[in-house]
Every structure is written in C-alpha cells, then in structure tokens.
Design an enzyme around this catalytic site. Sequence first.
Site, PDB file in Angstrom:
ATOM      1  N   ASP A   1       0.209  -1.322   0.063  1.00 41.80           N
ATOM      2  CA  ASP A   1       0.133  -0.153   0.138  1.00 41.80           C
ATOM      3  C   ASP A   1       0.679   1.172  -0.306  1.00 41.80           C
ATOM      4  O   ASP A   1       0.630   2.693   0.765  1.00 41.80           O
ATOM      5  CB  ASP A   1      -1.133   0.345   1.097  1.00 41.80           C
ATOM      6  CG  ASP A   1      -2.323  -0.503   0.638  1.00 41.80           C
ATOM      7  OD1 ASP A   1      -2.458  -1.274  -0.537  1.00 41.80           O
ATOM      8  OD2 ASP A   1      -3.280  -1.684   2.265  1.00 41.80           O
TER       9      ASP A   1
ATOM     10  N   ASP B   1      -6.744  -4.467  -4.458  1.00 43.94           N
ATOM     11  CA  ASP B   1      -6.417  -3.614  -3.081  1.00 43.94           C
ATOM     12  C   ASP B   1      -5.533  -2.768  -4.676  1.00 43.94           C
ATOM     13  O   ASP B   1      -5.254  -1.862  -4.524  1.00 43.94           O
ATOM     14  CB  ASP B   1      -6.007  -3.189  -2.301  1.00 43.94           C
ATOM     15  CG  ASP B   1      -7.025  -3.943  -1.833  1.00 43.94           C
ATOM     16  OD1 ASP B   1      -8.054  -5.270  -1.394  1.00 43.94           O
ATOM     17  OD2 ASP B   1      -8.069  -3.783  -0.304  1.00 43.94           O
TER      18      ASP B   1
HETATM   19  N1  GLY Z   1      -7.248  -1.833   1.214  1.00 48.98           N
HETATM   20  C1  GLY Z   1      -7.669  -2.262   2.442  1.00 48.98           C
HETATM   21  C2  GLY Z   1      -9.328  -1.339   2.248  1.00 48.98           C
HETATM   22  O1  GLY Z   1      -9.784  -1.530   1.529  1.00 48.98           O
HETATM   23  O2  GLY Z   1     -10.234  -2.041   3.498  1.00 48.98           O
END
Ligand code: GLY
Length: 374
Positions: free
Chosen positions: A103, A159
């Site tokens: 992320d 994601d």
């Molecule tokens: N990337 C984790 C979420 O969308 O909660």
Amino acid sequence: MTFEQMRLACADFTQEMSEKLKAKMPNALRKAQGLDFIPYTVKDGAWQPGPFDGICWWTNGFWPGEMWAMYRMTGEEMYKDEAIRAEEMLDDAFRDYDHLHHDVGFMWLISSGAHFRMTGDDAARKRTQLAANLLAGRFNPLGFIRAWNGDCTGWAIIDCMMNLNLLYWASDYTGDPRFKRIAMTHADTAMKHFIRADGSSNHIVVFDPETMDVLDVPAGQGYAPGSSWSRGQAWALYGFALSYLHTGKQDYLDTACRVAETFIGQVKEDWIPRCDFCQPADDDLKDACAGAVAACGLLELARITENPSYFDAAVQMLRAMDASCADWSAAYPAILTNCTGSYHGNDHNIAMNYADFYFMEAILKLQGDPFLFW
Ligand code: GLY
C-alpha cells in the site's frame, strides 16, 4: 453525450457539494493541527489514528490527499501547509520500513506524488520514487505483486490495482519501462485470477510463490469465500479504468466496464453499497467508502466511453451519500460516517479518511479539474 455535457447538466449538485466541503473542511483541519498522528477516523468528536501499524498505517496518505484535494478546490495555503506537514510525518514510515507493504501506492502517490506533480518539489519527488522502488521490490517475477508481509509470500489482493498507479507514474517520470511492465503483469494476473465470469472480483488470491498455482481464495474483508466485498469491487472498477488510462490496453477498459455493470446492478436500489453484495438480505451493513471509490471509477469510465449510464450511477451514489451518510456539521471532523473496514471486524459504520478523500476526488472530477491523483 460528452463528459463535459454530462458534467454541466449536474452543475447545481457539484456547486452544492463544493460549498459544503468549503464550509466543513476548515474545522476538520483545525482539529488535526498539532496532532502527532495522521487522522484516520473519529471517536467522541475527535480525530483518531489508524488502529495499528503506527505511521505505516496504509491510509496515512489519504489525509494529505484530502488536503491537496481541498487546495485544488480552494487555492488556500492552509491546506497545502497541512498536506506537507503530513507528508513529512510519513518519513518515519520509510525509517520504520518493517510495517510497509504494497500500500505504499496509497500512501505516497497522493501525498508526495501529488505534491511533486503540483509544485515540482524535489524532496517530494524523491519520496515518491523511493515508494515506487519499494513497490517494485515486492514483485514476484511469476506474475504478481506480493500484498502483505510475514508468511504471506504468495498473497495478492485486488486493492493493489490502485497501487499500480505509482508504478505507471514511475515509468512515465523516469522513462524506465520496468515499473510499467511490473504493473501490467500484475494487472494481467488480476484479470485472470481475480475477476470472475459474472464481473465480480475476489478479494484475495493465494498463489504458491514458487509455481503460481492457486492455493486458496479466502473471503478477506468480505462475507465469505466467493462473495463480493463491495470495496474490493470498487478497487477493481477504478483500478482497471486507471490501468487503461495509463496503458491504453483495451482489455483493462473492457474489464473495468464489466465490473462497473455488475456493481451498478448491485447498488441501484438505494445507491448505497452494502459491505458485501452477498451478505444476508436482512443484514444492512453498509460501506459508503465503496460507493465513493466506485463513483470516481464510474466518472472516469463516463469520460472515456461517453456512456451517460456510468455518469448517472456515479452521481446517484454521491447524492445518496450526501443525503444519508454524510455529517456536514462543524463539530464532527469527518464527512462520511457509514463506512465499514471489514464484514467480520468491529469497524462498522465508522468514518474513514479514504472515504472522504474519494468523495472529494469525485467532486473535483465533477468540477472538471484535470488533475488525476492516480
Ligand atoms: N485496502 C484495504 C481496504 O480497502 O480496506
């Protein structure tokens, strides 16, 4: 119908939302100034940090992202100053390193990445390039970007489609195609192994990191294996639309449109996504954040395809959020309150900074702002 025509047809709504944001955000900012953490959610009327990972909490780029969004909307220096303050706080995440994972795209493309692209600031450029190199370093050459740490050596999650934009930026900026190649390889894998025949998406796919055989497809943040966690659907929708914008690869656009059709079919009753489109019918758990992310993706699809049904669905969702999920009061610092971290977690009906960021991003798109955060 062109995107411009669609946009102008809903100018009143856009104006109303931008007035509400301009009235709300000075208070949200005041409540953040001087805090030694980056706002994530709200408790008892006060900002709270992310629940774990400290400064490496994956949403910590969204607060500076909100500040850059408000800076674009208003030109007011106080937002730029706070964005830079938060970006500098994030340097501790590089120093920590151990809690960083895929992320880094969410964390730096809309903080330092936005800062560099808007101002040319050299320290911001270095941060963004460093983050891109960290993300590229998570690539398994069999064909996917590893999501998380620990023993999750073969785990990939939908994601990550949003994190790929950091890699597209790195190739654009440096002229080195490696980053884009990694991103496209991962996106191709996501098309094959995440997107199902009905246009829905898995959240997690666990690969054997030595062979890339699929070992497991767990529920992740959704209701059950094989179900449709709505935010995961939104990540797929916007993520594939952006991969198309950055590469021109038609398959990505076709995939984004397929996911969008399925998403719209699931929300069109009241335009507020449930947390999982397969959760029991009498379970009303919502996730406004999924709607905000999907609205941004649908607006891009409307711009690309000139299909007004995408535009209408985006605006319907934004209107529904304004009507039933937003707290516009000065006392409460966040905006969208009906967000859910994960179906089986405790974080239900909370505020989340990324929901507010995507809501603002959608309003900027409706205003015709040409800046693409991703
Ligand atoms: N990337 C984790 C979420 O969308 O909660």
